[in-house]
Structure formats: structure tokens, C-alpha cells
Design an enzyme around this catalytic site. Structure first.
Site, PDB file in Angstrom:
ATOM      1  N   TRP B 353       0.820  -1.214   0.000  1.00  0.00           N
ATOM      2  CA  TRP B 353       0.000   0.000   0.000  1.00  0.00           C
ATOM      3  C   TRP B 353       0.853   1.262   0.000  1.00  0.00           C
ATOM      4  CZ3 TRP B 353      -1.695   2.695   4.981  1.00  0.00           C
ATOM      5  CH2 TRP B 353      -0.745   2.520   5.984  1.00  0.00           C
ATOM      6  N   ASP B 354       2.148   1.098   0.258  1.00  0.00           N
ATOM      7  CA  ASP B 354       3.076   2.230   0.283  1.00  0.00           C
ATOM      8  C   ASP B 354       2.882   3.125  -0.942  1.00  0.00           C
ATOM      9  OD1 ASP B 354       3.927   0.000   1.809  1.00  0.00           O
ATOM     10  OD2 ASP B 354       5.976   0.738   1.888  1.00  0.00           O
ATOM     11  N   GLU B 480       0.532  -2.745  12.662  1.00  0.00           N
ATOM     12  CA  GLU B 480       0.766  -4.190  12.725  1.00  0.00           C
ATOM     13  C   GLU B 480       1.058  -4.689  14.150  1.00  0.00           C
ATOM     14  OE1 GLU B 480       3.765  -4.925   9.772  1.00  0.00           O
ATOM     15  OE2 GLU B 480       2.380  -4.539   8.124  1.00  0.00           O
ATOM     16  N   LYS B 592       2.711   0.277  16.227  1.00  0.00           N
ATOM     17  CA  LYS B 592       3.935   0.280  15.427  1.00  0.00           C
ATOM     18  C   LYS B 592       4.024   1.578  14.638  1.00  0.00           C
ATOM     19  CE  LYS B 592       6.253  -2.615  11.949  1.00  0.00           C
ATOM     20  NZ  LYS B 592       5.989  -3.603  10.886  1.00  0.00           N
ATOM     21  N   GLN B 593       2.865   2.096  14.232  1.00  0.00           N
ATOM     22  CA  GLN B 593       2.857   3.216  13.291  1.00  0.00           C
ATOM     23  C   GLN B 593       1.512   3.926  13.347  1.00  0.00           C
ATOM     24  OE1 GLN B 593       2.777  -0.380  10.665  1.00  0.00           O
ATOM     25  NE2 GLN B 593       2.505   1.228   9.151  1.00  0.00           N
TER      26      GLN B 593
END
Lengths: 772, 772
Positions: B353-354, B480, B592-593
Site C-alpha cells: 500500500w506504500d 501491525e 507500530k505506526q
């Protein structure tokens, strides 16, 4: 009646199934029912196992994450002692005796659960006209754990039949691989290599070593033909030790083959061990050994048998199941009961929670000494469980592996493996039940208290307090169709018991044996503050009831999900796990197996009758029983809720699961937990037996189709015999002091024999609730 | 200024890092900056890649479940064109030119982002006393995608230096394996085998074929020494084609090596293709090709460059990042931008998806034609996405793979892979943004409408209606560290947009082009009832706000979990995923993000300012940014909430991530998504640009340490130039018709040039909110 099972099938497609059904074992060794006279074929799964004898096999991962185990242990198929090929005739005309060639005049296979051996009878005529009758008998001796004894009885019909017997002890072994499954490579199946082999004085000796775990297994085998004019010939080739015996069959002749096994998990000098075992057994004939076997089993059945009057099919199933459980039970404190027992390689021979929840209750209530051995096995792997808790990021406590042989986690798919933290509470539960049934304080001092404290510590580290409750997040309950959830009811309620009993046992020791308590407290570094925290966590344990449905939600979000569309799921889509991605299954309200319903079975005093009943009704509708661990629980809980017809129907489904190969995979091994559920289905289910801190409870019922069932249990040094008929519920105190018990929650003083006339029969007939 | 990066390090430990930083590519081929004169060493990762050229590698599983992919695609290290070894001297005294031997008088490496080539300069003196200066230049031509051109310029310092050049085209290639990581076996790394090789007229030709995917790649290479007296010698050995050139270096001498690549994904006749490409390029010198390259880049930079006045370090980083993105971008509609671009093998060269969330916005706003190519790539794999939805048990819709090359799911750990269903909504989002920025109705007719409908259908099948809401269960959001949850806010809000836009675009086509609509409706079997359901699901989409905290919960149970104990987590325990089992991480509130914060960045109109601000504050405290996709989002969202200092700090962390090797793994490849975040950090972050249905929006701010930034964007056929200073925010309409835009939510009519004097500078200084 119903002490043997039989078959006369020569259908090759049934072969692997029969090999499981007719396997012989003694808790140490297990030998599948492979045909002596045949070489292995693709229809067959050749197998000889030693309980707990394994190799470490690397686990491959596409993406490996921190804490994923590197190795999986695998129960090994060890040295094959079975092969005894019989050649009939001489020279180029000689023929191999086989069910596939010549004329099979008669054939029968039997397994005798009272006598503890299996046999096959073949009446055979060769193409050349030789005719003879052969009986193969075999047993794995319960009293001499190292011994696997085969006997061949040859009876000539035609005269002077030239015979050559070729007996083999085969070290060329691999584990079973499915040729249609390329994922299982050779590396995973070939784990044993010949270390040493020799032939001497007619004895064959071979020693194999594993590839990674560096364990060794050895076998000593000897063939003896009881005939005056025999020529023997011994030789070795390519990992196999062969003994040939040539003679002319003129009259009835007996041949004995004794094979002894030993391994370096239990013995230091294998050759010496086997030599001694052989020496000790050498004076005994097959008949002698079989008589020993029968004595052993008489004692077993006296304690463990359940009789259901006039239902041959169920009676056969119950004895079949109990016998195979016995054959598979490790009795040495360093082995356990694998998911498939010693009957096959399914689930890699791993030990799961199956033992504690589905099998241990039998031993706890009929043979506490054997229960203790199984409990000691778990205690022996406590260090690994503490290490695993550490690897999983916990600062304290013991996390028992979801599947293991020697104690390390062998699960490679953690959402339905390692995440099943409940196994630690299940093990604690089995210790508590054992203690309540035996009053074995010494055992609790020796192992039980430490186990309860270390498992309780895990919950303190996994869970956390919120303002009003203690919660446990990110675990998986028994139902593998819903993974990694918060506050799984089963886990929370089992953890609650675990925590509470850690406090109870510590308090008890403190009050009764200050020296023992002092040592334990110091060795485990237990503080009173810690015990207070255990108690507080137990008190505050989050056990929600859905206000609208009046059920216990399986977990925090289970009831919010959509329900599985059973209506549009065709029969060939079950079990769902073979047809849908786990994620798809996780998305819906659908249970592989009993989860909350099992929690109610084990912890009935935590909820009201209404909540248990509603929960049962709710979860039953969404449970397709895709696990073999499910129907027996639904049977027992249906009985608890007086859904007697349901209880009976589920019981039928469970009881003959392997005998009738209901799931089609019995060839890979018998379903041990379900087999245990058959005993529990009567004792815990229909008789409603519960072991509680306040004593022994029964809620006896009798399915309408039955006239009577009876069984025996042991309870705190007593032996009780229970007889349930359409009119009366009788408890005889065969041994031990008087006792106050509870029948349908009413106290009954048991002094000698209590016959309770009841309205059960009427209750049964109209299917309503029964009250005394 | 800041158009080149330099190093003069000869530290071998920096080699693999430099190979990533100095790689050259053109979106089709990518060649790591390996040293021409050295053979591969353990310090080096040799790599030449063709975008989207892969083999299928079996994925091993310990326990494989239904729907787990059998194969993982892997970007292959193809034929190595780089090696040019230089021997100096003759006979036994000859010496190999190397940074490791002799005397390196001077050394420098550079990458020129304006000119599009890299070079290395070595001033070297041999042990024998020969002294010379060598310049290696190399480029991958943007205009001639097949061509990788190397030039060596030799300048003698001492006289008459005997030289032997050994140039190789090497088909003996494997993918990189870490010798310390036994999990990556040879089977996974050796995927290409020589199919055909030959030498003819001084040209070397080699063709390799993959093991499983049956794709072929070929290279044609030619060495030319511009010197009057050269002896050539060509030969082949063991998969390698060698060209030797021997001469005496008396004056400045140029050597050219052209290598052309082609593959069967794009071409049918590889040899012919390469012959033609060679023919076409043969008349051009390195200088000619480099001039072409510079023209190409001038056009790129004109559209894409961002200037930050007087901050060399950031300016360098921004250009470095944009240049490498360009070098890695597939421009042929059948390839995309891998997580590591064409700079290395990290993440197996997969597309994630980046692209859609972190990289496509650049092209959408500066080069819509290239954006369209990337969107077409996703459209080209729509059939596989529909197939995957089917495999995952869905009756309809398109589920795009979490990671892939040619369209099949390559994720082997589904909780943090396949379960990230949001990728389908992310792709839909990129189509919507492209449409809003371009008004490209034709593209929507051709591909966009179909993509929006098929992704919308997925949500209808994954989600379900309850009484008051539409819910999506059992998926994983961007974070994640929390897997398989119900109602991930990010996923739900993105799915909502997806559903709504499927209806919008269908309604638009119905109203404006009945023929097109009729065809689409019929081909995709769209009903009005279905569109109503889309709309209803969008309306009812469950987007909860926690009443107490006034934030959006990341998912249904996130806020009930305990918070991670950051205080007692030492620095060396980050990133957490390398030190804790996933289950342990899942148990806590730790991200994580960016997850909910990213949802607010992309869908700011779904929540109030208060909820976005509180959410930012809440999640910031529990996000250690263990993913390189996090800090840029926090920078942009901090800017959105006028946390200008925070925005600036996060921006600094993101901008030089690779240049300064912050994560220590740039050797495995550059972090493309983070690089995209650098452009977005200015345009979307500090300038606050948003593309909405109602038009173009800015909320410009300037970090206190900067004086000025400028950039250009394209919007609906217009070209806009933006200049932000301490005092003014200026928008120039360089091309196209007048436009109503919004600055700080106030309408501004843009006719030619608008200079908006504002209170920004004051606002900046005291760090408070700024209002116009």
C-alpha cells in the site's frame, strides 16, 4: 460379552484404519496392527512408537517472528519388529503366504480387551495346493514394558509343507509421509540412523540415533521355532537384521518372536537393559505372558469398566476406548498421553490439554496412582514452561506449551497454538481435581503447590486490573475458530480457579505444615502480598453476562460479529477449517468446539442455571463440532441441563467415533480425548458426578433407551460402585469409611449401600427435569 | 546547490549502504552501486533488478491452513553487467586496481540528481609505481529504458602503463542470502539458469530463465576502448561472458560499456529487442546519452522539485528522496514501486500500500501521466484480486494482495498480511484522489469506475449490518502491533469513502454518459439496489468516538487493553517486533505506526477538530514509530493540528532516514514510502494541501527555522507554483484557467498570482494556532 472387536475384511483400503484400531501398546511402546506377512504398501502406515521418544525437526516459516519456536518435536517411528514373512514350498515354486494370493479360505482379526492381545487367523491354500491354518498373536506386555511378543501358530492341513520363515528387525525406518503432500519432505521424515547393529547367538540387536535430539533407541529380537528340525540362518543387510528359519511343517508348530525395546530417555546402557529384560522373560511362554497380561487387565477393568446393559454397540465402544487409552498412557512420569495415543503419528505425537481435560478425570477417579504419574510429567516440564513464559515476554509464571513432547513449545501457528494460554489453567485444574478426589497432601507439597503458584503467576502477568475488574487480553480460548481475543470466558473462569487455589493451597500449607510452607515460600519467593493479589484478581475476574441474551459472551466481541450462514453452507464444506481461510472463519460467530459450554461443565457454580442453559442453547446453534473434542462436552452439558435426548444423541456420536471411522482419519491414529469423553459422558454426564471442595455430587439420569448402567470410582481412599436403573440409583461403598455425598444437591449419608428410589424413570420418559 | 551527494569513504563496512544510496535506475532497471573493479565480497550486496521481474518461490509452513498462498514471488537479482576489472602492468608483476591495494591518492564518489548519473574518481598509484586517475561513470537511461551505460575515463600520470581491462557480463547470479540466516536456503536464492549465451562481433549475449515462473531475461553487452592499439579477447566460462581489452595507456583514454536488458514480461523476442536497442543507441556517446538524461530530469525537477531555502541538509534529502523515487517508479503500467524501489532486495521487491498512500500523491499532483501508469498497474491485477477475494471465501469483490509483484498474494503471515484488507480501500482512495486532481473522466470510464465498484463490493461482503450500523470484523489495520480486530477505525473510514465513491462515480456516469454507464452496468452486473446498499453501508458505517476520551478508538477493544510499559522498556528493545512475540505486543496499547492518526490525515472531514487533536495526543504517546511509515504521517498530522514544532521534528526524522541510515538497514534498500513522505511532509504537511470534492485547499505554515519553501503542483490541467515565506503565502497560476481555492478554509479566487499576507510568522514564533 463385548470384550473383543473383530473384522474379517481383507479390503486393502481398510488396512491403515485397522492398523490404528488393532494397535497394541502398553503406555511405553505402541505397535500399529501392520500385517506380519506383508511388506509395507501404500495402503499401510507402518508404525512402532515409544512414548515420548522424539527428534527435533526444524520448523520452516515464510516470515518468522520473535519467539516463534525453531524446532518441532516429532514422535518417531522407531525400529520395526513386526515383519514375519512365511514362504511355503521350495525352489522356484515357493509361494509367499498372503491375503492377496492363493486362496483365503477363512480370515479373522480380533482384539481382546480383557486379555490384552490381538490375533489374526488365516486359513490359506497356496496355488500349489499346500493348505495350512495360521494364527498370529501379539501383545505389548503391561507388566514388562520393554517387551513386544508375537506368536505364530502353524497348523498344517495338507502334509509335509516346506516352510521358510523370514523374520526381520528393521532399522530402516522413516516417519509417515503422504506422497500427495509435497510439504512434508524427506528431511522431516528420516530422523533415525543406524548407530550399531549385530547378530549373536540367534539374537538381533540394533541401535538407532536421532538426527538432532541425539537420543538413541535399541531393540533386541529373537525368533524361536518350536520344532525339532529347523535350520536357522541369520544375516544383516542395509539396516535390517534378518533371521530365517527353514523346516518342514508336519504337525502343529509354534513360533515365538520376542522383541525388547529401550531408549536413552529412560536407560543409560541400552544393550545391558535389553539383555536383562530378555533374560527375565526368557523362561516364560507366550501363554505365561498373556496370563500376566490378563491379570493386569482384570485389575484395570475392575476399577474402570462401565457397563451399559443390553447395548452391545455402546458397550463395545466404551471398552474399546478405555482399553486404547490404557494402551497409550505413559506410566513413568516422563511421558503422557498423545493426542493419538501410541496408535499413529497424527499431531506428531504431541501432548495437548486433551490429557488434563478429557483423559485425566478417568485416572483421577479410578486409578489415582496413574493420574499422579501424568501430573508428575507436567511437573517435570515446569522449568521449560517457566522458560517459555520468559520467552513470551512475561516477567514471571509458567506458560505450558500448547503442544509438546519433552516440554518445549512445538506449535508453529501461534493464533491457534501458543495463544491458547488456557492450557496452564487446565493443568492447574487437573491438579485441583486430583487433590479434591484424593486428599493427597503429600503430592501437593511435592509438586502441586508449586504448579498452582507458578501458573497463577502467569495470569498476574498476562492480565491487568482496570477500575472494576481483572482482564486477560490477546489469548485464544478452546474454540480455534475465534483466535486472539480479549476476555475469553473459558480462560478467565479457569484462571480465576487457578488463582484462588494457589491461595488456598498456600494458606492450607501455612496452617498445617509451617516447615513445608516456610521452605516453599522461600524457594518460590512467595509473599503474602502476592497471595493477596492472586485473591484480588480472582475476585475481580471479569466474567461478563450479556444482559439481553442472558448468556456468557465467549469473548469481548464475539456477540457483535455476524453469524455464520449455516443455511447456505453445504455439507461438503465441513470441517470449515479445510475449506475456509482462518480469517474468514474468525469473522463470524461459529465455534469449532465447546468453549463457553465447556467452561460451564468445569465451573458450574460460577453461573446461574439460566445463564448456563441460555448459553448452551445459543452456542449449540453455532457449533458444527468440527473438532472431535466437542460432542462429548455437549453431551455432558446437555445432561447437566436435563436435555436428556440431546445428551444421548451427542453421546452416540462421540462413543463410536473411531470404531466407525466417523471423521475418516482414524488411520492417522485414534482420537484419545474423545475416547476419554466416552467415560466422562457416563460418569460426569449421565451420572452427573462432580468433585467439589464441598464434596462428591451426583445428578444421576438414565437415557430412556437404556435399562441400567454401572461403574466404579475411587474417592479419598474409598471405592464406590454406582448402579443406575430405571427405578433406583444405588451407591455401594465397597471400601473405606462412611461419607456424606450429594444426590441432586440433597445430602445423602453413605455408610454401606444407599439405594435411592427416585422419579428418574418418569422424568426420563417425558424428557422433563427430574427432582428427587 | 544540493544537487549531488558525495562520499570519499573507502570503509568496507559502508559498502553495502553506499550501494543502496548510489544506485542508478530508470524505473525499468535498477543497478546497485557495486564497485566495477572489485569482485563481490561479503561486505557487498551485488544487485541488478528489473522492475516486476520475479520467480515464484515455494513458501514453507509449519502448519498450513486453507487459503495460505503456496508461492511467494521474489524480485530477482538478474544478469550482472557491472564488473570491469583493471589490471595494471604485465606478467607476474601485474596488479589489480583496487581501493584495497596500492596507494589511493584520492577517492570520491558522487550521485548527481540533476544530471542523472553517478561517478567515482580514483587517483591511484600501484606498488610497482604506475600512477593513473580513473573516473567511472554510470547511468540507467530514462529515455532508453533498456540501457545501462558505463564509462571509464583513464588518465595516466606515469608514462606507458600496460593496461588490461576485463569486462564481464555475468549470468551466474543468485539473490542475496545472509550467511547468518540459515532460514534462507539456496533453493530460495538460486532462481535463474542460463538458457542461452553467445559472443559475436565483440558483443556478449546471455539469456536466463527462472526456475518456476518461466520468465526469461536477457542482456547484450559491448565493451569499446577508444584507443588506436587495442587487442580484444572474448570468451565464455561457467555462465559468464568475458571481454578482455589489452593496450598501453599513453594518453587520456575513454572506455564505454553498454549493456541492454530485456525480459519476456514486456518483449517477445529478446535478442531482436536488444539488437534494435543497441542499434538505436550505437551512434550516441556517453555524453550524448547523459545530455538526454539531463533534459529528462530538467523536466522532472521543474514539476517536482521542492526548494527549502538555506537548509542544505534538508534540501539534499528532499532531492535525494525524489530522485530515487523516480529511479524506482515503473512507468509501463505493468510495474509499480517496490517497498525498496529498485535499490535492493528487502521485502522481496514486493509492492505494498506504500505506493498508494505515500508515493502516488506526488505523481498525482506533479505528473498525472505517471500516476495513471501506476493506477493502471493495479487495474491490471484486478482479476487476481477478484480471485483472491473468492479464495478468501467472499462471494464478490476484489481483495488486493497485501504484498505482490504480479498480483497474487505473497504474504505468508496473514495476521499482519492478508488481513490488512484496507489496501483495497487505499487503492480506491488513490483512484478518487487522482480523479479529483485531474478530472480525468476517460480514465474513470476505462478503469476507475470498475475498480471502485469491485472494491466496494468487497466491503459489502466483509462487513455486515447490525441494527444501527455497518461493521467490519476480523481485519488488521495499518498498525501491525494490533492484529485481527473488529472495526478498525482506519479501515472503516476508508471503506466508507470507497463505498460512497462507487455510488458517486456510477451516478455520475449514469447522468453524463448513458452508453458508457449501460455497458459498465451490464458488464459488471451492477443493480441500483446494489448501489443503494453501498450508500446505506457508507451512511451507517460504524465510526465510534470514545465518549470519555473524545478520541476515535483504534478498534473495538483497543482502549480496554493495558498500556505498554514504555518506562521500563530499554532503548535496545526497539523495534519491539524484533524483541517480543507478536502475541505479547498485541496484548497492549502500543502502535507500530500511525493508524487512526493516518485516517484523520486522509479523511479529515469525518471528525471534529477536537477528536482529531485528542486522538493525535493519545496515539502519539503509545507509538514508538517502529515502522518507517510513521514519522512522516505524524509530521503531517502535527502540522494539521498546528503543532508546528512537533511537525518539524518528525519531518527531520523522516527526511534523512536513508541518507543517515537511521534504521541501520538501508543496505537492504531505500525506504520508498518514507521518501514519499518527505514530499508529502511539505505539500500536505506544512502547506496543508488537500484535494477534496469541493476543491483545492491549503493551510500553509512555515517552520520557524525556515525562511521559505516553494513547490509546484498540477491541478485539473493547471500548473500552480507555491511560495511560502515568513510573511506571505503566494500562489502563481503558471498555466490554465482561473480557479477558486481555499486557504485556511477561506475562498481565494486565483486568476494569475495571489499573494496572501498573513500572520503566519507571528503564529510560528509563539507556536500557537494561526488564523487568517
Amino acid at each position: 460379552m463385548s470384550w473383543s472387536i473383530y473384522t474379517n475384511s481383507t479390503d486393502r483400503k481398510q488396512l491403515a484404519l485397522e492398523e490404528s484400531l488393532y494397535f497394541t501398546g502398553n503406555g511405553y511402546i505402541g505397535i500399529r496392527g501392520n500385517l506380519e506377512e506383508e511388506n509395507a504398501s501404500s495402503d499401510s502406515i507402518v508404525g512402532t512408537y515409544i512414548n515420548g521418544f522424539y527428534d527435533d525437526v526444524p520448523i520452516p516459516y515464510g516470515e518468522k517472528m520473535h519467539g516463534f519456536p525453531d524446532y518441532q518435536q516429532k514422535l518417531l517411528n522407531v525400529i520395526d519388529p513386526q515383519s514375519i514373512v512365511i514362504w511355503v514350498g521350495t525352489g522356484e515354486d515357493r509361494e509367499k503366504l498372503s491375503l492377496l494370493t492363493g486362496k483365503v479360505v477363512d480370515y479373522k482379526r480380533a482384539l481382546h480387551m480383557d486379555k490384552g492381545f490381538s490375533e489374526r487367523y488365516i486359513h490359506w491354500r497356496s496355488k500349489q495346493g499346500h493348505e495350512l491354518k495360521i494364527t498370529f498373536k501379539r501383545l505389548a506386555s503391561f507388566k514388562r514394558k520393554n517387551l513386544f511378543f508375537q506368536q505364530i501358530f502353524l497348523c498344517p492341513v495338507t502334509k509335509n509343507i516346506p516352510i521358510q520363515i523370514i523374520s526381520s528387525l528393521n532399522g530402516n525406518v522413516t516417519n509417515y509421509t503422504n506422497p500427495n503432500d509435497p510439504r512434508v519432505g524427506n528431511d522431516a521424515s528420516k530422523r533415525l540412523f543406524v548407530k550399531h547393529m549385530k547378530q549373536q547367538n540367534g539374537q538381533s540387536y540394533i541401535e538407532l540415533q536421532t538426527k538432532v535430539s541425539e537420543l538413541s533407541v535399541a531393540a533386541l529380537s529373537e525368533l524361536k521355532v518350536h520344532h525339532d528340525h529347523v535350520t536357522y540362518n541369520h544375516f544383516m543387510q542395509n539396516g535390517e537384521l534378518i533371521s530365517k528359519a527353514t523346516f518342514v511343517l508336519k504337525e502343529k508348530t509354534t513360533i515365538g518372536k520376542r522383541t525388547f525395546f529401550a531408549d536413552t530417555l529412560r536407560y543409560t546402557n541400552l544393550e545391558q537393559t535389553l539383555g536383562l529384560a530378555r533374560e527375565e522373560a526368557s523362561v516364560f511362554s507366550f501363554f505365561d505372558i498373556q496370563t500376566e497380561q490378563q491379570d493386569y487387565l482384570a485389575s484395570f477393568w475392575k476399577k474402570t469398566d462401565i457397563i451399559i446393559e443390553k447395548d452391545h454397540s455402546l458397550q463395545e465402544a466404551i471398552r474399546f476406548n478405555l482399553f486404547h487409552i490404557l494402551q497409550s498412557t505413559g506410566q513413568d512420569g516422563r511421558s503422557n498421553i498423545a493426542a493419538k495415543g501410541l496408535s499413529g503419528e497424527g499431531y506428531e505425537g504431541h501432548y495437548f490439554w486433551d490429557t488434563e481435560i478429557y483423559l485425566l478425570p478417568i485416572y483421577t477417579m479410578t486409578n489415582p496412582e496413574m493420574a499422579k504419574k501424568l501430573l508428575f510429567y507436567r511437573y517435570s516440564i515446569l522449568p521449560q514452561a517457566k522458560q517459555r513464559a520468559y520467552e513470551m515476554g512475561h516477567s514471571q509464571g509458567a506458560l505450558f506449551p500448547w503442544r509438546t513432547i519433552s516440554g518445549t513449545e512445538c506449535s508453529s501457528f501461534f493464533p491457534a497454538g501458543t495463544a491458547q494460554y488456557h492450557i496452564s489453567a487446565d493443568i492447574a485444574h487437573s491438579y485441583i481435581q486430583y487433590y479434591l478426589a484424593t486428599d493427597d497432601v503429600e503430592f501437593m507439597k511435592q509438586a502441586g503447590a508449586e504448579m498452582l503458584v507458578e501458573t497463577a503467576r502467569l495470569w498476574m502477568d498476562v492480565g491487568h486490573f482496570t477500575k472494576n475488574s481483572f482482564r486477560i487480553d490477546a489469548i485464544t480460548g478452546p474454540d480455534e475458530y475465534t483466535c486472539i481475543v480479549n476476555n475469553n470466558y473459558y480462560t478467565n473462569v479457569m484462571a480465576k480457579q487457578n488463582l484462588r487455589w494457589a491461595v488456598k493451597i498456600c494458606t492450607f500449607l501455612q496452617e498445617t505444615d509451617t516447615e513445608c510452607w516456610g521452605k516453599l515460600k522461600s524457594r518460590l519467593n512467595i509473599s503474602y502480598k502476592e497471595l493477596d493479589c492472586f485473591e484480588k484478581a480472582a475476585q475481580k475476574m471479569y466474567l461478563p453476562v450479556d444482559e439481553k441474551l442472558k448468556i456468557n459472551p465467549q469473548d469481548d466481541t464475539f456477540l457483535q460479529k455476524a453469524k455464520w450462514d449455516f443455511k447456505h453452507t453445504s455439507k461438503d464444506k465441513y470441517p470449515l477449517l479445510l475449506h475456509y481461510h482462518p480469517l474468514t472463519i474468525y469473522r463470524y460467530q461459529v465455534c469449532k468446539q465447546a468453549d463457553t459450554v465447556l467452561a460451564h461443565l468445569l465451573q458450574e457454580d460460577e453461573q446461574s442455571e439460566v445463564v448456563m442453559k441460555n448459553s448452551y442453547d445459543y452456542y449449540e446453534r453455532i457449533t458444527p463440532h468440527d473438532s472431535s473434542l466437542s460432542t462429548c462436552v455437549f453431551s455432558m452439558m446437555a445432561a447437566r441441563l436435563t436435555y436428556l435426548d440431546k445428551a444421548y444423541d451427542y453421546y452416540l456420536q462421540a462413543a463410536r467415533l473411531d470404531l466407525d471411522d466417523v471423521q475418516g482419519n482414524t488411520k492417522d491414529g485414534l482420537h484419545m480425548a474423545n475416547m476419554g469423553g466416552t467415560w466422562m459422558g457416563i460418569v460426569v454426564g449421565f451420572a452427573g458426578m462432580r468433585i467439589k471442595e464441598s464434596g462428591l455430587y451426583f445428578r444421576p439420569q438414565l437415557p430412556t433407551k437404556w435399562n441400567k448402567y454401572t461403574f466404579s470410582i475411587q474417592y479419598k481412599g474409598r471405592m464406590l460402585h454406582i448402579i443406575m436403573t430405571k427405578k433406583t440409583f444405588t451407591i455401594e461403598l465397597l471400601k473405606g469409611s462412611p461419607l456424606l455425598i450429594h444426590v441432586w444437591d440433597k445430602p445423602v449419608q453413605l455408610i454401606n449401600k444407599e439405594v435411592i428410589t427416585n422419579s428418574v424413570s418418569r422424568g426420563m420418559l417425558n424428557g422433563k427435569s427430574i427432582y428427587f
